[in-house]
Design a protein around this motif. Structure first.
Motif, PDB file in Angstrom:
ATOM      1  N   GLU A  52       0.813  -1.224   0.000  1.00  0.00           N
ATOM      2  CA  GLU A  52       0.000   0.000   0.000  1.00  0.00           C
ATOM      3  C   GLU A  52       0.846   1.274   0.000  1.00  0.00           C
ATOM      4  N   GLY A  53       2.159   1.134   0.126  1.00  0.00           N
ATOM      5  CA  GLY A  53       3.022   2.309   0.142  1.00  0.00           C
ATOM      6  C   GLY A  53       3.057   3.031   1.463  1.00  0.00           C
ATOM      7  N   ALA A  54       2.563   2.404   2.537  1.00  0.00           N
ATOM      8  CA  ALA A  54       2.589   3.030   3.856  1.00  0.00           C
ATOM      9  C   ALA A  54       3.969   2.964   4.489  1.00  0.00           C
ATOM     10  N   ALA A  55       4.845   2.117   3.949  1.00  0.00           N
ATOM     11  CA  ALA A  55       6.227   2.010   4.422  1.00  0.00           C
ATOM     12  C   ALA A  55       7.133   1.803   3.221  1.00  0.00           C
ATOM     13  N   ASP A  56       8.368   2.298   3.329  1.00  0.00           N
ATOM     14  CA  ASP A  56       9.340   2.142   2.245  1.00  0.00           C
ATOM     15  C   ASP A  56      10.035   0.784   2.307  1.00  0.00           C
ATOM     16  N   ALA A  57      10.209   0.273   3.520  1.00  0.00           N
ATOM     17  CA  ALA A  57      10.841  -1.033   3.727  1.00  0.00           C
ATOM     18  C   ALA A  57      10.341  -1.573   5.061  1.00  0.00           C
ATOM     19  N   ALA A  58      10.594  -2.857   5.291  1.00  0.00           N
ATOM     20  CA  ALA A  58      10.114  -3.464   6.526  1.00  0.00           C
ATOM     21  C   ALA A  58      11.072  -4.563   6.974  1.00  0.00           C
ATOM     22  N   LEU A  59      11.201  -4.700   8.279  1.00  0.00           N
ATOM     23  CA  LEU A  59      11.911  -5.820   8.888  1.00  0.00           C
ATOM     24  C   LEU A  59      10.859  -6.883   9.179  1.00  0.00           C
ATOM     25  N   VAL A  60      10.902  -7.966   8.429  1.00  0.00           N
ATOM     26  CA  VAL A  60       9.819  -8.944   8.421  1.00  0.00           C
ATOM     27  C   VAL A  60      10.348 -10.322   8.806  1.00  0.00           C
ATOM     28  N   ARG A  61       9.400 -11.229   8.984  1.00  0.00           N
ATOM     29  CA  ARG A  61       9.738 -12.636   9.161  1.00  0.00           C
ATOM     30  C   ARG A  61       9.458 -13.351   7.836  1.00  0.00           C
ATOM     31  N   LEU A  62      10.436 -14.098   7.376  1.00  0.00           N
ATOM     32  CA  LEU A  62      10.271 -14.843   6.125  1.00  0.00           C
ATOM     33  C   LEU A  62       9.322 -16.016   6.343  1.00  0.00           C
ATOM     34  N   PRO A  63       8.647 -16.437   5.253  1.00  0.00           N
ATOM     35  CA  PRO A  63       8.848 -16.049   3.857  1.00  0.00           C
ATOM     36  C   PRO A  63       7.992 -14.865   3.438  1.00  0.00           C
ATOM     37  N   VAL A  64       8.407 -14.240   2.319  1.00  0.00           N
ATOM     38  CA  VAL A  64       7.606 -13.221   1.652  1.00  0.00           C
ATOM     39  C   VAL A  64       7.495 -13.619   0.182  1.00  0.00           C
ATOM     40  N   ASP A  65       6.579 -13.013  -0.517  1.00  0.00           N
ATOM     41  CA  ASP A  65       6.377 -13.296  -1.937  1.00  0.00           C
ATOM     42  C   ASP A  65       7.537 -12.680  -2.728  1.00  0.00           C
ATOM     43  N   ARG A  66       8.470 -13.514  -3.184  1.00  0.00           N
ATOM     44  CA  ARG A  66       9.657 -13.005  -3.857  1.00  0.00           C
ATOM     45  C   ARG A  66       9.389 -12.561  -5.285  1.00  0.00           C
ATOM     46  N   THR A  67       8.194 -12.771  -5.793  1.00  0.00           N
ATOM     47  CA  THR A  67       7.850 -12.220  -7.102  1.00  0.00           C
ATOM     48  C   THR A  67       7.459 -10.752  -6.991  1.00  0.00           C
ATOM     49  N   VAL A  68       7.181 -10.307  -5.778  1.00  0.00           N
ATOM     50  CA  VAL A  68       6.772  -8.923  -5.549  1.00  0.00           C
ATOM     51  C   VAL A  68       7.802  -8.159  -4.727  1.00  0.00           C
ATOM     52  N   PHE A  69       8.399  -8.849  -3.745  1.00  0.00           N
ATOM     53  CA  PHE A  69       9.288  -8.168  -2.800  1.00  0.00           C
ATOM     54  C   PHE A  69      10.720  -8.672  -2.918  1.00  0.00           C
ATOM     55  N   SER A  70      11.655  -7.745  -2.762  1.00  0.00           N
ATOM     56  CA  SER A  70      13.047  -8.113  -2.566  1.00  0.00           C
ATOM     57  C   SER A  70      13.249  -8.351  -1.067  1.00  0.00           C
ATOM     58  N   ALA A  71      14.197  -9.197  -0.717  1.00  0.00           N
ATOM     59  CA  ALA A  71      14.433  -9.486   0.696  1.00  0.00           C
ATOM     60  C   ALA A  71      15.896  -9.830   0.917  1.00  0.00           C
ATOM     61  N   ILE A  72      16.465  -9.277   1.977  1.00  0.00           N
ATOM     62  CA  ILE A  72      17.831  -9.579   2.383  1.00  0.00           C
ATOM     63  C   ILE A  72      17.761 -10.259   3.753  1.00  0.00           C
ATOM     64  N   PRO A  73      18.012 -11.569   3.835  1.00  0.00           N
ATOM     65  CA  PRO A  73      18.008 -12.250   5.139  1.00  0.00           C
ATOM     66  C   PRO A  73      19.073 -11.653   6.055  1.00  0.00           C
ATOM     67  N   LEU A  74      18.702 -11.411   7.305  1.00  0.00           N
ATOM     68  CA  LEU A  74      19.616 -10.789   8.268  1.00  0.00           C
ATOM     69  C   LEU A  74      20.104 -11.768   9.323  1.00  0.00           C
ATOM     70  N   TYR A  75      19.202 -12.511   9.926  1.00  0.00           N
ATOM     71  CA  TYR A  75      19.610 -13.490  10.943  1.00  0.00           C
ATOM     72  C   TYR A  75      18.468 -14.466  11.194  1.00  0.00           C
ATOM     73  N   THR A  76      18.812 -15.588  11.831  1.00  0.00           N
ATOM     74  CA  THR A  76      17.843 -16.620  12.195  1.00  0.00           C
ATOM     75  C   THR A  76      17.728 -16.664  13.710  1.00  0.00           C
ATOM     76  N   GLU A  77      16.503 -16.669  14.193  1.00  0.00           N
ATOM     77  CA  GLU A  77      16.281 -16.643  15.635  1.00  0.00           C
ATOM     78  C   GLU A  77      16.237 -18.036  16.253  1.00  0.00           C
ATOM     79  N   THR A  78      16.655 -18.106  17.511  1.00  0.00           N
ATOM     80  CA  THR A  78      16.506 -19.319  18.304  1.00  0.00           C
ATOM     81  C   THR A  78      15.042 -19.460  18.725  1.00  0.00           C
ATOM     82  N   THR A  79      14.560 -20.694  18.755  1.00  0.00           N
ATOM     83  CA  THR A  79      13.182 -20.959  19.176  1.00  0.00           C
ATOM     84  C   THR A  79      13.190 -21.453  20.626  1.00  0.00           C
ATOM     85  N   VAL A  80      12.240 -20.984  21.408  1.00  0.00           N
ATOM     86  CA  VAL A  80      12.174 -21.348  22.828  1.00  0.00           C
ATOM     87  C   VAL A  80      10.750 -21.736  23.201  1.00  0.00           C
ATOM     88  N   VAL A  81      10.610 -22.384  24.350  1.00  0.00           N
ATOM     89  CA  VAL A  81       9.304 -22.678  24.906  1.00  0.00           C
ATOM     90  C   VAL A  81       9.140 -21.850  26.175  1.00  0.00           C
TER      91      VAL A  81
END
Length: 269
Positions: A52-81
């Motif tokens: 919608e153009g409300a943001a220029d970029a976003a820090l997101v959780r993958l996956p995203v639609d790579r046919t529409v969005f570019s994405a640069i993976p930054l890091y992988t998080e540890t999972t906890v309970v």
């Protein structure tokens, strides 16, 4: 009077658990005249605000639609309970999914790990949000498996967490619309990738201009000094190398002929 709407600005959306403070600080140091506006969104809203153009970029959780969005993976998080502090699971520093087989594992509707069915027993109904699930954990109704940053975000004194070594993990990435790679997006990419302020891999539009200026300087060098430096070398070959000391007319062959004609004794008859 300057219209504030025409002033450049950068709008960055981010999902819960991500802490962009470090990158925001570097942005303020490098581009003090360009304000950066933060917009916190849910994981489901992240790509919508980009479309919608409300943001220029976003820090997101993958996956995203790579046919529409570019994405640069930054890091992988540890999972906890997440469990109550007096839970039996706290006896270990790390657990496996098998250790949750007898537990009621809550599965909120905004789950970000992407599994269809978590391990253990299912709750009677799915909590609407992760925050609601945290409240149920505190009430000893079940446990919750989430990325570590989300557990920290919802920290409570009566709860703690342990690493789940074989659980799915969440990848954090910088994403933006592929057809909207602006100069400011390039600037932020440089920051998250750790480029210095003097890095040659800056904005896409600056690199060709710098290369063109360098090419002009290089083309100018041979015209001013290149020919003059080569002339003495060619002159030396014609005047000094060949006539006075070269192998074509020099002493080696000439000396040999003189030695043959004048040094050999005559034979007497």
């Amino acid at each position: 009077m300057t219209d504030s709407a025409d002033s450049p600005s950068f709008r960055l959306a981010y999902v819960p658990g991500v802490t962009p403070a470090k990158w925001v600080r570097i942005w303020a140091e490098r581009l003090p005249d360009t304000p950066l506006t933060l917009l916190q969104v849910t994981p489901a809203e992240a790509t919508d605000v980009l479309r919608e153009g409300a943001a220029d970029a976003a820090l997101v959780r993958l996956p995203v639609d790579r046919t529409v969005f570019s994405a640069i993976p930054l890091y992988t998080e540890t999972t906890v309970v997440v469990v109550p502090k007096d839970h039996v699971i706290t006896a270990a520093e790390e657990i496996t999914l098998e250790d949750l087989a007898d537990e009621v594992v809550l599965h909120p509707l905004d789950d970000v790990l992407g599994w269809e069915k978590p391990p253990g027993e299912a709750a009677f109904e799915r909590p609407a949000t992760t925050e609601d699930a945290i409240e149920l954990v505190a009430a000893n109704i079940g446990v919750l498996v989430v990325p570590q940053s989300v557990a920290r975000l919802h920290h409570r004194r009566d709860l703690t967490y342990r690493t789940v070594v074989d659980a799915p993990r969440s990848d954090i990435a910088l994403s933006w619309p592929e057809d909207a790679t602006t100069d400011l997006v390039e600037d932020f990419i440089g920051i998250v990738r750790g480029r210095t302020v003097n890095s040659t891999r800056g904005r896409a539009q600056q690199a060709p201009a710098a290369a063109e200026r360098k090419g002009e300087r290089e083309r100018g060098k041979p015209q001013s000094g290149g020919a003059a430096r080569k002339s003495p070398a060619r002159g030396a070959q014609k005047s000094g190398g060949t006539k006075s000391g070269g192998t074509k007319s020099g002493g080696a062959k000439g000396g040999g002929r003189r030695g043959t004609g004048g040094g050999k004794p005559r034979r007497r008859s």
